[in-house]
Design an enzyme around this catalytic site. Structure first.
Site, short mmCIF file in Angstrom:
data_model
loop_
_atom_site.label_atom_id
_atom_site.label_comp_id
_atom_site.label_asym_id
_atom_site.label_seq_id
_atom_site.Cartn_x
_atom_site.Cartn_y
_atom_site.Cartn_z
N TYR A 248 15.48 5.10 -4.82
CA TYR A 248 14.38 5.15 -5.75
C TYR A 248 13.72 6.52 -5.80
CZ TYR A 248 11.18 3.76 -1.81
OH TYR A 248 10.47 3.62 -0.66
N HIS A 282 3.12 4.10 -6.94
CA HIS A 282 1.82 4.64 -6.52
C HIS A 282 1.08 4.96 -7.82
CE1 HIS A 282 2.75 4.76 -2.32
NE2 HIS A 282 3.83 5.49 -2.52
N THR A 309 8.24 -1.25 -4.39
CA THR A 309 8.39 -0.91 -2.97
C THR A 309 7.20 -0.21 -2.31
OG1 THR A 309 9.61 0.97 -3.83
CG2 THR A 309 10.90 -0.79 -2.83
N GLU A 310 6.29 0.36 -3.09
CA GLU A 310 5.18 1.10 -2.45
C GLU A 310 3.89 0.96 -3.26
OE1 GLU A 310 5.98 5.11 -1.25
OE2 GLU A 310 8.05 4.69 -0.66
N LEU A 311 3.62 -0.23 -3.73
CA LEU A 311 2.52 -0.39 -4.68
C LEU A 311 1.14 -0.08 -4.09
CD1 LEU A 311 1.47 -1.42 -7.46
CD2 LEU A 311 1.54 -3.74 -6.53
#
Ligand SMILES: *[C@@H]1O[C@H](CO)[C@@H](O)[C@H](O)[C@H]1NC(C)=O
Length: 390
Positions: A248, A282, A309-311
Site C-alpha cells: 500500500y 491518515h 490499514t492505518e485509519l
C-alpha cells in the site's frame, strides 16, 4: 492464517444510579455487579481494570479535548462485534510497546468486543528488527505478537520493505542489484519466519508511491526499480506460505491510486504473490475523499482483498463539539465505504486513543484523530464507526 476468532457477545446490564456519588481516587467505580457510585472525583477517570473492577485513576489528559468531548451516546456491544455483524473479519488497532505499562489502555486494547486485531506500530520495522546487518532483535515485536495471540486477536505484521525507519547500514550503503536483492531476501525471510504461523497478514511493501503516482525514489527503487516489490513478496510467501501479503498506500482515487492499481495488475500478471492492498487512510476531518469506496472497489475487481490499514482522522486543535461531530460523520463514511465492498476485510485504526496518537508530534497543532479521547472516553467518532457498520 486460518484460526477463527471467537467473539464473546457480552450482555451487560447497566445499573444507572440516578444520584451519582463521587468516588475518590483509587475507589471502585464500576465492574460486573457493582451498584455503587460510577462518577469519579474531578481529575480522576473511571478506568476499567478488568471485567469485575473499575477504579478511579488520576487522568493524565490535557483538559482541552475532554472538556469539549460530548462523548459517545450509544450503548454499544463493541467495534469488533459491529464489524463482524457487517460481514467483516476484524476491527483492529495499531499499538506500540511504550504504552503496554498503561493498564487501562491494555485492558481496552485486549477487549475483543472492541478489537479483533492488533498491528505493532513500530517494533517490526527494519530499524527495529535488523539494526545491524544480520543481527536481528525481535523482543518488542514478540511482546505485541504474544499479547495478540493470548487475546485471540489477529496480528498484522507491519512492515517489511519501506523507505522510512531504515537502519543506517542499509540506507547509507552502496549496493549492487545482486547485493540489495540478497539483503531484502535475507531480511524478509528471517523476519517472516520468526513470526510464521502467528500472523494474519504482512504489510510487505509500504508506501511505494509518491503523491503524484510516480514510484518513490527509495534506496530500493534506485537500485532495483520496481523489481524489489516482487522480490519481497516472493521471499515473504516462501517464509510463511499462509500469511496474507499486502502492499500500500492510497486513500481515494487519484494518481497514486492509479499507480498502485497498475502495480497490482502487473504483479498479478507476473504471478507475484499479492493478496491484498491497504488503504492507509491518515485523513483530515472535513476533507475525507468521497471516492474511497470506488477506490476499494477497483482493487476488489482485481481479485485482491482490501483493508483499511492505518485509519485516523485529524483536526486542528482544540477539538470542539462541532469538529467532533464532523469527525463522527467522517468516520461513518469511511467505515461505510469498507462495509459496502465485500472484499474489504477489515479496518485498523492507528491506535485507540488521542493520548497515544502519532499525529500531534508530526503535524503540530493537529490531533484528536482517534475514537477514544485522552481519558479513554469514547468520542462521537466511536458512534460514527458503529453507524458505518450498521
Ligand atoms: C468490552 O467492550 C464492550 C463494548 O464497549 C463493553 O461493553 C465491555 O464492558 C468491555 N469489557 C470489558 C471487560 O471492559
Amino acid at each position: 492464517m486460518t484460526f477463527r476468532l471467537s467473539v464473546a457477545l457480552l450482555s451487560v446490564a447497566l445499573a444507572l444510579s440516578p444520584i451519582a456519588a463521587q468516588q475518590q481516587e483509587w475507589a471502585q467505580c464500576g465492574g460486573s455487579g457493582w451498584t455503587g457510585g460510577t462518577t469519579c472525583a474531578t481529575g480522576t477517570v473511571c478506568t476499567v481494570v478488568n471485567q469485575w473492577y473499575s477504579q478511579c485513576i488520576r487522568g493524565t489528559a490535557s483538559s482541552t479535548t475532554s472538556a469539549s468531548n460530548p462523548g459517545s451516546t450509544s450503548v454499544s456491544a463493541g467495534l469488533q462485534n459491529a464489524a463482524v455483524k457487517a460481514g467483516k473479519l476484524y476491527f483492529g488497532t495499531a499499538t506500540d510497546n511504550p504504552m503496554q505499562t498503561d493498564q487501562a489502555y491494555v485492558a481496552l486494547l485486549s477487549n475483543t468486543s472492541e478489537f479483533g486485531s492488533i498491528t505493532p506500530g513500530n517494533s517490526m520495522k527494519w530499524d527495529a528488527t535488523e539494526p545491524t546487518r544480520g543481527t536481528f532483535t525481535f523482543t518488542n515485536g514478540d511482546t505485541l505478537v504474544n499479547l495478540g495471540v493470548k487475546n485471540k486477536q489477529l496480528v498484522r505484521g507491519h512492515t517489511l520493505v519501506w523507505h522510512n525507519q531504515l537502519p543506517g547500514w542499509l540506507e547509507n550503503g552502496q549496493w549492487t542489484a545482486a547485493e540489495l536483492t540478497k539483503i531484502i531476501q535475507d531480511h524478509t525471510t528471517t523476519v517472516v519466519k520468526h513470526w510464521a504461523g502467528k500472523l494474519y497478514a504482512w504489510d510487505v511493501v509500504n508506501e511505494p508511491f509518491e503523491e503524484d503516482g510516480t514510484y518513490r525514489d527509495s534506496i530500493f527503487y534506485k537500485v532495483l526499480k520496481t523489481e524489489y516489490i516482487a522480490i519481497a513478496l516472493r521471499a515473504a510467501r516462501a517464509a510463511d506460505p499462509k500469511v496474507k501479503l499486502y502492499d500500500y498506500n492510497i486513500d481515494g482515487l487519484g494518481s497514486k491510486s492509479t499507480g498502485m492499481y497498475n502495480l497490482v495488475k502487473n504483479l498479478k500478471a507476473q504471478g507475484a504473490p499479492i493478496d491484498g492492498v491497504g488503504i492507509q487512510a491518515h485523513l483530515i476531518s472535513g476533507s475525507v475523499p468521497s471516492s474511497i469506496q470506488a477506490n476499494i472497489q477497483q482493487f476488489a475487481d482485481l481479485g485482491v482483498d482490501v483493508a483499511i490499514t492505518e485509519l485516523d482522522i485529524r483536526m486542528t486543535l482544540p477539538a470542539t463539539a462541532a469538529k467532533l461531530a464532523q469527525q463522527k460523520t467522517d468516520y461513518q463514511n469511511v467505515i461505510k465505504a469498507c462495509k459496502n465492498v465485500k472484499a474489504c476485510v477489515g479496518v485498523t485504526i492507528w491506535d485507540i486513543t488521542d493520548k497515544y496518537s502519532w499525529i500531534p508530534s508530526v503535524f503540530p497543532g493537529q490531533g484528536a484523530a482517534l475514537p477514544w479521547d485522552e481519558n479513554l472516553k469514547k468520542k462521537p467518532a466511536y458512534d460514527g464507526i458503529v453507524a458505518g457498520f450498521a
